[in-house]
Write a protein that holds these residues in place. Sequence first.
Motif, mmCIF file in Angstrom:
data_model
loop_
_atom_site.group_PDB
_atom_site.id
_atom_site.type_symbol
_atom_site.label_atom_id
_atom_site.label_comp_id
_atom_site.label_asym_id
_atom_site.label_seq_id
_atom_site.Cartn_x
_atom_site.Cartn_y
_atom_site.Cartn_z
ATOM 1 N N LYS A 70 0.826 -1.214 0.000
ATOM 2 C CA LYS A 70 0.000 0.000 0.000
ATOM 3 C C LYS A 70 0.856 1.257 0.000
ATOM 4 C CE LYS A 70 -3.853 -2.217 2.348
ATOM 5 N NZ LYS A 70 -4.585 -2.323 3.616
ATOM 6 N N VAL A 71 1.915 1.257 0.798
ATOM 7 C CA VAL A 71 2.815 2.421 0.853
ATOM 8 C C VAL A 71 3.506 2.603 -0.491
ATOM 9 C CG1 VAL A 71 4.964 3.296 1.886
ATOM 10 C CG2 VAL A 71 3.162 2.357 3.350
ATOM 11 N N LEU A 72 4.029 1.515 -1.061
ATOM 12 C CA LEU A 72 4.711 1.582 -2.346
ATOM 13 C C LEU A 72 3.759 2.030 -3.455
ATOM 14 C CD1 LEU A 72 7.370 1.162 -3.832
ATOM 15 C CD2 LEU A 72 6.729 -1.230 -4.138
ATOM 16 N N LEU A 73 2.542 1.515 -3.447
ATOM 17 C CA LEU A 73 1.549 1.910 -4.447
ATOM 18 C C LEU A 73 1.213 3.391 -4.327
ATOM 19 C CD1 LEU A 73 -0.425 1.218 -6.739
ATOM 20 C CD2 LEU A 73 -2.075 0.540 -4.967
ATOM 21 N N ALA A 74 1.011 3.866 -3.116
ATOM 22 C CA ALA A 74 0.705 5.294 -2.916
ATOM 23 C C ALA A 74 1.852 6.163 -3.422
ATOM 24 C CB ALA A 74 0.424 5.573 -1.439
ATOM 25 N N ASN A 75 3.085 5.775 -3.110
ATOM 26 C CA ASN A 75 4.245 6.526 -3.597
ATOM 27 C C ASN A 75 4.288 6.525 -5.121
ATOM 28 O OD1 ASN A 75 5.046 6.975 -0.954
ATOM 29 N ND2 ASN A 75 6.640 5.418 -0.971
ATOM 30 N N HIS A 76 3.991 5.386 -5.716
ATOM 31 C CA HIS A 76 4.005 5.259 -7.182
ATOM 32 C C HIS A 76 2.962 6.183 -7.817
ATOM 33 C CE1 HIS A 76 4.394 3.510 -11.130
ATOM 34 N NE2 HIS A 76 3.153 3.066 -11.119
ATOM 35 N N ILE A 77 1.767 6.183 -7.261
ATOM 36 C CA ILE A 77 0.698 7.027 -7.817
ATOM 37 C C ILE A 77 1.035 8.506 -7.662
ATOM 38 C CG2 ILE A 77 -1.713 7.743 -7.519
ATOM 39 C CD1 ILE A 77 -2.287 4.751 -6.809
ATOM 40 N N LYS A 78 1.562 8.870 -6.492
ATOM 41 C CA LYS A 78 1.871 10.283 -6.219
ATOM 42 C C LYS A 78 3.047 10.804 -7.042
ATOM 43 C CE LYS A 78 0.127 10.198 -1.495
ATOM 44 N NZ LYS A 78 0.501 10.253 -0.074
ATOM 45 N N SER A 79 3.922 9.911 -7.486
ATOM 46 C CA SER A 79 5.083 10.383 -8.240
ATOM 47 C C SER A 79 5.002 9.940 -9.704
ATOM 48 C CB SER A 79 6.383 9.923 -7.587
ATOM 49 O OG SER A 79 6.462 8.508 -7.528
ATOM 50 N N CYS A 80 5.301 8.704 -9.965
ATOM 51 C CA CYS A 80 5.412 8.216 -11.350
ATOM 52 C C CYS A 80 4.131 8.413 -12.160
ATOM 53 C CB CYS A 80 5.800 6.740 -11.356
ATOM 54 S SG CYS A 80 7.347 6.379 -10.521
ATOM 55 N N VAL A 81 3.020 7.951 -11.618
ATOM 56 C CA VAL A 81 1.761 8.018 -12.376
ATOM 57 C C VAL A 81 1.356 9.470 -12.615
ATOM 58 C CG1 VAL A 81 -0.691 7.415 -12.364
ATOM 59 C CG2 VAL A 81 0.999 5.740 -11.588
ATOM 60 N N THR A 82 1.404 10.270 -11.567
ATOM 61 C CA THR A 82 1.023 11.684 -11.684
ATOM 62 C C THR A 82 1.912 12.404 -12.691
ATOM 63 O OG1 THR A 82 0.226 11.707 -9.410
ATOM 64 C CG2 THR A 82 0.728 13.836 -10.398
ATOM 65 N N ASP A 83 3.226 12.184 -12.596
ATOM 66 C CA ASP A 83 4.149 12.843 -13.519
ATOM 67 C C ASP A 83 3.931 12.387 -14.961
ATOM 68 O OD1 ASP A 83 5.227 14.184 -11.368
ATOM 69 O OD2 ASP A 83 6.993 12.895 -11.199
ATOM 70 N N ASP A 84 3.684 11.090 -15.155
ATOM 71 C CA ASP A 84 3.429 10.590 -16.505
ATOM 72 C C ASP A 84 2.158 11.186 -17.099
ATOM 73 O OD1 ASP A 84 5.709 9.085 -16.612
ATOM 74 O OD2 ASP A 84 4.714 7.132 -16.584
ATOM 75 N N ILE A 85 1.106 11.287 -16.302
ATOM 76 C CA ILE A 85 -0.146 11.863 -16.799
ATOM 77 C C ILE A 85 0.065 13.328 -17.186
ATOM 78 C CG2 ILE A 85 -2.485 12.569 -16.138
ATOM 79 C CD1 ILE A 85 -2.597 9.923 -14.499
ATOM 80 N N LYS A 86 0.778 14.062 -16.347
ATOM 81 C CA LYS A 86 1.070 15.467 -16.664
ATOM 82 C C LYS A 86 1.879 15.583 -17.944
ATOM 83 C CE LYS A 86 0.969 17.201 -11.929
ATOM 84 N NZ LYS A 86 1.796 17.694 -10.795
ATOM 85 N N ALA A 87 2.717 14.584 -18.211
ATOM 86 C CA ALA A 87 3.555 14.590 -19.414
ATOM 87 C C ALA A 87 2.817 14.030 -20.634
ATOM 88 C CB ALA A 87 4.830 13.791 -19.167
ATOM 89 N N GLY A 88 1.535 13.664 -20.449
ATOM 90 C CA GLY A 88 0.741 13.164 -21.568
ATOM 91 C C GLY A 88 0.925 11.687 -21.852
#
Length: 106
Positions: free
Chosen positions: A71-89
Amino acid sequence: MGCPKCESKGKSEEVKHKKRDDKEYRDLVNRLKRIEGQIRGIESMIENDAYCTDVLMQVVAARSALSSFSKVLLANHIKSCVTDDIKAGKEETVDELVELLQKMMK
């Protein structure tokens, strides 16, 4: 280019890496070391002929600790990698996340 925190190596092979800050790294490694200790404890219980329900209770505790780690790793992934990728299109990251969540819920 995608998430600056995740890097891909090679064109044909999709090997991603993430540089974690010191706090995140220490937290994740500490959690894993505690889980490893729990697993070693379970092994010791088996070697010492511990009663089945006592061993099973430790298995439940280890499973819970591993779930908490996820859960901690998933939350970190969503807050960083996923969010940044979405912002980058990079919308395919959402599909990757959905696939991951489906596997985690099995």
